[in-house]
Design a protein around this motif. Structure first.
Motif, PDB file in Angstrom:
ATOM      1  N   ASN A 272       4.812   5.894   5.005  1.00 48.49           N
ATOM      2  CA  ASN A 272       4.849   5.503   3.595  1.00 48.49           C
ATOM      3  C   ASN A 272       6.238   5.013   3.201  1.00 48.49           C
ATOM      4  O   ASN A 272       6.367   4.039   2.452  1.00 48.49           O
ATOM      5  CB  ASN A 272       4.409   6.660   2.695  1.00 48.49           C
ATOM      6  CG  ASN A 272       4.110   6.193   1.294  1.00 48.49           C
ATOM      7  OD1 ASN A 272       3.328   5.264   1.079  1.00 48.49           O
ATOM      8  ND2 ASN A 272       4.733   6.814   0.322  1.00 48.49           N
TER       9      ASN A 272
ATOM     10  N   HIS B  57       0.818  -1.225   0.000  1.00 48.84           N
ATOM     11  CA  HIS B  57       0.000   0.000   0.000  1.00 48.84           C
ATOM     12  C   HIS B  57       0.850   1.273   0.000  1.00 48.84           C
ATOM     13  O   HIS B  57       0.525   2.250   0.689  1.00 48.84           O
ATOM     14  CB  HIS B  57      -0.981   0.007   1.168  1.00 48.84           C
ATOM     15  CG  HIS B  57      -1.818  -1.232   1.246  1.00 48.84           C
ATOM     16  ND1 HIS B  57      -2.836  -1.498   0.361  1.00 48.84           N
ATOM     17  CD2 HIS B  57      -1.744  -2.309   2.071  1.00 48.84           C
ATOM     18  CE1 HIS B  57      -3.366  -2.678   0.648  1.00 48.84           C
ATOM     19  NE2 HIS B  57      -2.719  -3.189   1.682  1.00 48.84           N
TER      20      HIS B  57
ATOM     21  N   LEU C  76       4.960   9.714  -1.463  1.00 50.62           N
ATOM     22  CA  LEU C  76       4.590  10.562  -0.340  1.00 50.62           C
ATOM     23  C   LEU C  76       5.681  10.384   0.712  1.00 50.62           C
ATOM     24  O   LEU C  76       5.944   9.255   1.149  1.00 50.62           O
ATOM     25  CB  LEU C  76       3.226  10.135   0.209  1.00 50.62           C
ATOM     26  CG  LEU C  76       2.696  10.944   1.376  1.00 50.62           C
ATOM     27  CD1 LEU C  76       2.405  12.382   0.943  1.00 50.62           C
ATOM     28  CD2 LEU C  76       1.442  10.281   1.928  1.00 50.62           C
TER      29      LEU C  76
ATOM     30  N   GLU D 237       2.120   4.729  -1.229  1.00 53.09           N
ATOM     31  CA  GLU D 237       1.563   5.857  -1.984  1.00 53.09           C
ATOM     32  C   GLU D 237       2.663   6.339  -2.914  1.00 53.09           C
ATOM     33  O   GLU D 237       3.641   6.953  -2.478  1.00 53.09           O
ATOM     34  CB  GLU D 237       1.089   6.953  -1.043  1.00 53.09           C
ATOM     35  CG  GLU D 237      -0.119   6.505  -0.227  1.00 53.09           C
ATOM     36  CD  GLU D 237      -0.705   7.626   0.593  1.00 53.09           C
ATOM     37  OE1 GLU D 237      -1.066   8.672  -0.002  1.00 53.09           O
ATOM     38  OE2 GLU D 237      -0.799   7.452   1.816  1.00 53.09           O
ATOM     39  N   TYR D 238       2.511   6.017  -4.214  1.00 54.60           N
ATOM     40  CA  TYR D 238       3.530   6.287  -5.217  1.00 54.60           C
ATOM     41  C   TYR D 238       2.863   6.637  -6.540  1.00 54.60           C
ATOM     42  O   TYR D 238       1.690   6.342  -6.744  1.00 54.60           O
ATOM     43  CB  TYR D 238       4.430   5.050  -5.425  1.00 54.60           C
ATOM     44  CG  TYR D 238       3.706   3.964  -6.183  1.00 54.60           C
ATOM     45  CD1 TYR D 238       3.835   3.852  -7.571  1.00 54.60           C
ATOM     46  CD2 TYR D 238       2.857   3.078  -5.539  1.00 54.60           C
ATOM     47  CE1 TYR D 238       3.134   2.889  -8.279  1.00 54.60           C
ATOM     48  CE2 TYR D 238       2.158   2.115  -6.235  1.00 54.60           C
ATOM     49  CZ  TYR D 238       2.299   2.023  -7.605  1.00 54.60           C
ATOM     50  OH  TYR D 238       1.594   1.077  -8.309  1.00 54.60           O
TER      51      TYR D 238
ATOM     52  N   SER E 229      -0.155   3.049 -10.188  1.00 56.47           N
ATOM     53  CA  SER E 229      -0.401   4.489 -10.249  1.00 56.47           C
ATOM     54  C   SER E 229       0.652   5.110 -11.152  1.00 56.47           C
ATOM     55  O   SER E 229       1.850   4.947 -10.926  1.00 56.47           O
ATOM     56  CB  SER E 229      -0.310   5.105  -8.851  1.00 56.47           C
ATOM     57  OG  SER E 229      -1.344   4.609  -8.037  1.00 56.47           O
TER      58      SER E 229
ATOM     59  N   TYR F  73       5.011  15.589  -4.491  1.00 62.76           N
ATOM     60  CA  TYR F  73       4.164  14.402  -4.635  1.00 62.76           C
ATOM     61  C   TYR F  73       2.699  14.804  -4.796  1.00 62.76           C
ATOM     62  O   TYR F  73       1.996  14.294  -5.674  1.00 62.76           O
ATOM     63  CB  TYR F  73       4.346  13.457  -3.444  1.00 62.76           C
ATOM     64  CG  TYR F  73       3.373  12.304  -3.483  1.00 62.76           C
ATOM     65  CD1 TYR F  73       3.599  11.210  -4.321  1.00 62.76           C
ATOM     66  CD2 TYR F  73       2.214  12.314  -2.724  1.00 62.76           C
ATOM     67  CE1 TYR F  73       2.708  10.159  -4.391  1.00 62.76           C
ATOM     68  CE2 TYR F  73       1.313  11.265  -2.783  1.00 62.76           C
ATOM     69  CZ  TYR F  73       1.562  10.203  -3.619  1.00 62.76           C
ATOM     70  OH  TYR F  73       0.666   9.168  -3.693  1.00 62.76           O
TER      71      TYR F  73
END
Length: 162
Positions: free
Chosen positions: A55, A22, A50, A24-25, A127, A110
Motif C-alpha cells: 500500500n 488503489h 494501511l 487504501e486511505y 474515502s 487505520y
C-alpha cells in the motif's frame, strides 16, 4: 475547500492519483470536515493509510504522479509501523504538508477508522472518515481547535459525546 495554500485542483489531482493507484486511505482532519460541509482553514492534508509495504508503494506511486520529488521515497511502511505512526511530506511547491498516518498512539489505527465514500463530481470518489469518526477523534484532544471541530460535528450531525 478551506485549505490554505493548496489549490482545489491540486487536491483533486492528489485524490485522483490515490484512487488510480488503489491506495487504501481515509481522509481525516480538516479536509474531511470540509468534505462533510464544515470548512475551516488548515495547512495540511491528513491521510490515514494501511501501513503495508504494498500500500505504501502504491501511495508513493500516486504521489509521484502529482509531484516530481525524490523525497517521496522517504515515506516507508516500516516508519509508519513504528512507534510514531505519522510521516509528514512537504511537496516541493506550496506551504502546506501531507500527514501520512497509520496510527495515533493506541487510540486509533487505520483499521479503526470508520469511513464512507464521498462523490466529488466528474466520477471522483474519495474515502473519508464519517462525521461520527471525526467527532470521536477530536472530542477528547487537548487542542482547542479540535474540541471546537468536535462541537461543530456534534451540532451539524446530531452526534452524542458518549
Amino acid at each position: 475547500m478551506g485549505i490554505a495554500n493548496l489549490h482545489p485542483g491540486e487536491l483533486r489531482k492528489l485524490f485522483h492519483a490515490l484512487e488510480a493507484q488503489h491506495v487504501e486511505y481515509v481522509v481525516v482532519g480538516a479536509i474531511a470536515m470540509a468534505l462533510h460541509g464544515i470548512t475551516r482553514a488548515t495547512e495540511d492534508v491528513d491521510l490515514f493509510v494501511l501501513p503495508t509495504e504494498g500500500n505504501i508503494r502504491s501511495l508513493r506511486a500516486a504521489l509521484r504522479t502529482v509531484w516530481q520529488d525524490s523525497s517521496i521515497e522517504e515515506i516507508r511502511a516500516e516508519d509508519l509501523s513504528g512507534e510514531i505512526g505519522v510521516v509528514s511530506y512537504m511537496p516541493p511547491e506550496g506551504e502546506w504538508h501531507l500527514d501520512v498516518i497509520s496510527h495515533l498512539g493506541e487510540a486509533f489505527r487505520y483499521a479503526d477508522i470508520e469511513s464512507m465514500r464521498i462523490e466529488l463530481g466528474e466520477g471522483l470518489e474519495v474515502s473519508v472518515a464519517t462525521p461520527r469518526m471525526l467527532h470521536r477523534m477530536k472530542r477528547d484532544t487537548l487542542r482547542p481547535k479540535d474540541r471546537l471541530d468536535a462541537a461543530w460535528l456534534r451540532e451539524r450531525f446530531g452526534l452524542e459525546d458518549a
